[in-house]
Design a protein around this motif. Structure first.
Motif, PDB file in Angstrom:
ATOM      1  N   THR A  80       0.850  -1.185   0.000  1.00  0.00           N
ATOM      2  CA  THR A  80       0.000   0.000   0.000  1.00  0.00           C
ATOM      3  C   THR A  80       0.889   1.239   0.000  1.00  0.00           C
ATOM      4  O   THR A  80       0.685   2.177  -0.778  1.00  0.00           O
ATOM      5  CB  THR A  80      -0.934  -0.010   1.232  1.00  0.00           C
ATOM      6  OG1 THR A  80      -1.754  -1.179   1.167  1.00  0.00           O
ATOM      7  CG2 THR A  80      -1.800   1.223   1.308  1.00  0.00           C
ATOM      8  N   SER A 200       3.716  -7.074  -2.997  1.00  0.00           N
ATOM      9  CA  SER A 200       3.353  -7.040  -1.578  1.00  0.00           C
ATOM     10  C   SER A 200       4.077  -8.149  -0.830  1.00  0.00           C
ATOM     11  O   SER A 200       4.320  -9.223  -1.373  1.00  0.00           O
ATOM     12  CB  SER A 200       1.842  -7.233  -1.435  1.00  0.00           C
ATOM     13  OG  SER A 200       1.504  -7.457  -0.075  1.00  0.00           O
ATOM     14  N   ASN A 202       2.806  -8.918   2.330  1.00  0.00           N
ATOM     15  CA  ASN A 202       1.944  -9.126   3.500  1.00  0.00           C
ATOM     16  C   ASN A 202       1.689 -10.614   3.714  1.00  0.00           C
ATOM     17  O   ASN A 202       1.957 -11.456   2.857  1.00  0.00           O
ATOM     18  CB  ASN A 202       0.679  -8.248   3.439  1.00  0.00           C
ATOM     19  CG  ASN A 202      -0.524  -8.934   2.800  1.00  0.00           C
ATOM     20  OD1 ASN A 202      -0.596 -10.159   2.665  1.00  0.00           O
ATOM     21  ND2 ASN A 202      -1.479  -8.132   2.382  1.00  0.00           N
ATOM     22  N   LYS A 205       0.283 -13.195   1.013  1.00  0.00           N
ATOM     23  CA  LYS A 205       0.784 -13.282  -0.353  1.00  0.00           C
ATOM     24  C   LYS A 205       1.758 -14.466  -0.531  1.00  0.00           C
ATOM     25  O   LYS A 205       2.088 -15.140   0.435  1.00  0.00           O
ATOM     26  CB  LYS A 205       1.444 -11.952  -0.730  1.00  0.00           C
ATOM     27  CG  LYS A 205       0.468 -10.763  -0.622  1.00  0.00           C
ATOM     28  CD  LYS A 205      -0.569 -10.766  -1.729  1.00  0.00           C
ATOM     29  CE  LYS A 205      -1.837  -9.988  -1.457  1.00  0.00           C
ATOM     30  NZ  LYS A 205      -1.743  -8.563  -1.287  1.00  0.00           N
TER      31      LYS A 205
END
Ligand code: PLP
Length: 418
Positions: A80, A200, A202, A205
């Protein structure tokens, strides 16, 4: 005809699946080293040699450059944040328009709003689930400055066509490759095909460090701007001697040393982990493509799909049940991670009300961009009625599990055949 799924003939899948876990001994040992050093982050938000981060951050970025074959890899504390750096790097003016997909995580569209620009949603292609040059083209106006293409569910968008269109209109292209690290498109890695892109890290993932992200680009100026935004740009630009950029404001999007240490090992494992998901997805394709009650992805030599999610599309005229009935039956057969629909970002209240900052309509003010239901008919019908996703990064599977899951899907579908 019974509308209730009859499972008297016993459930097919009787095992439970372990959670997908990419963390191993290597990460644990490396994290211990970092903890013992006592240096958990080695950044300074001022212009000196620690402006670009600590030892592990630098090592991680060097390795990511080699792995993805790019000039710059920039770690951040989430993708993000990475998207926000990427959008910030292209120097938009308030009210500029950026075209993106309604089928993505909200962060993709919100990164545009964070720079006071206006997201415009193009429809997705029902085969790739990505936006395409054809769906983007009619939305280009004199205000359009960029496109954020999303490589959704593990496959690259058709970046050659999108790049060509962008070039014609002098637009920047950003690639949101959160769900498709190590996917490839015409021999090149997804994420590296745009002006700036990234991944990403996170927990959900293919690879993760808890929370994190990596920006990739071959453009020196975009990289420099992204790194400024990552680390309090405003306090640095003058001392750094930045003269060819407009004034900049930044954030603290810095990755810590622990996350960087974990990420180095996760990156080393990425090719293997991604190839495993590819094999799983391709096995499902092979098993399911014989069934004309659903549409599954095509296997193409141009594309390596790393299947974050395995997409299934119902063919409604050949079925006599709703998606909900079918999903319930799939779950009754023991299939884990069944997702009904995906997203329609344009329907979020922030867009419906065109209200993001206080009671104002900024940055829409005099914008005529529409978020009305109906602007993305393919995305909408798929989300509401026809799309089923099977998460392939949520559980540990084997190829035999893929066969079992295929068998259960075919069993359910044949029951609901019209
Ligand atoms: C996960 C995801 C993001 C956000 O990444 P974070 O690291 O969670 O901030 C953005 N876009 C897409 C398509 C994603 O799947």
């Amino acid at each position: 005809m019974s509308t209730k799924y009859d499972r008297t003939n016993s459930k097919l899948i009787n095992k439970s699946f372990r959670r997908y876990n990419s963390i191993g001994e290597e990460e644990i040992a490396e994290v211990n080293q970092v903890l013992q050093s006592g240096i958990l982050s080695d950044y300074i938000g001022a212009w000196n040699d620690k402006f670009y981060g600590g030892k592990y951050v630098k090592e991680c970025e060097k390795f990511a450059c080699e792995l993805f074959g790019v000039k710059h890899a920039i770690t951040v504390n989430s993708w993000t944040s990475g998207l926000e750096c990427a959008v910030g790097s292209i120097n938009l003016n308030p009210g500029d328009e950026v075209i993106t997909s309604p089928w993505t995580m909200s962060a993709t569209a919100i990164s545009i709003l964070h720079w006071n620009a206006v997201p415009v949603f193009a429809d997705i292609c029902p085969d790739s689930y990505c936006i395409t040059a054809e769906t983007i083209r009619p939305l280009i106006t004199s205000k359009t400055k960029a496109i954020i293409a999303v490589d959704i569910f593990g496959r690259s968008a058709e970046l050659d066509q999108i790049n060509k269109l962008a070039k014609e209109h002098n637009l920047k292209v950003i690639s949101d490759t959160a769900q498709a690290p190590w996917a490839s498109y015409k021999g090149k890695l997804a994420g590296t095909l745009a002006d700036i892109g990234g991944y990403s890290l996170n927990f959900h993932k293919h690879i993760n460090c808890g929370e994190g992200g990596i920006i990739v680009t071959n453009d020196d100026e975009l990289a420099e701007r992204a790194m400024l935004i990552r680390n309090h740009a405003e306090s640095v630009v003058e001392k750094k001697g930045v003269i060819n950029l407009s004034n900049m404001i930044g954030h603290n999007f810095r990755m810590g040393e622990i996350e960087a240490a974990i990420t180095i090992h996760q990156l080393k494992k990425l090719p293997k982990l991604a190839e495993t998901r590819s094999r799983f997805g391709n096995r499902l394709v092979k098993n399911l493509k014989v069934c004309d009650l659903i549409k599954v992805p095509e296997i193409s030599t141009d594309i390596t799909n790393v299947y974050y999610v395995f997409p299934i599309q119902l063919v409604p005229e050949k079925l006599n049940a709703s998606r909900e009935q079918i999903c319930k039956a799939l779950e009754q057969e023991g299939i884990p991670g069944v997702q009904r629909g995906y997203q329609n970002l344009h329907m979020l209240p922030v867009f419906q009300k065109k209200q993001a900052y206080g009671n104002s309509n900024f940055p829409w003010l005099d914008s005529t961009v529409s978020y009305a239901k109906g602007i993305c008919p393919v995305a909408e019908i798929l989300h509401e009625e026809l799309f089923i996703g099977l998460s392939l990064c949520h559980y540990e599977y084997t190829l035999e599990d893929m066969d079992l899951i295929s068998e259960a899907i075919l069993k359910v579908l044949s029951y609901f055949k019209a």
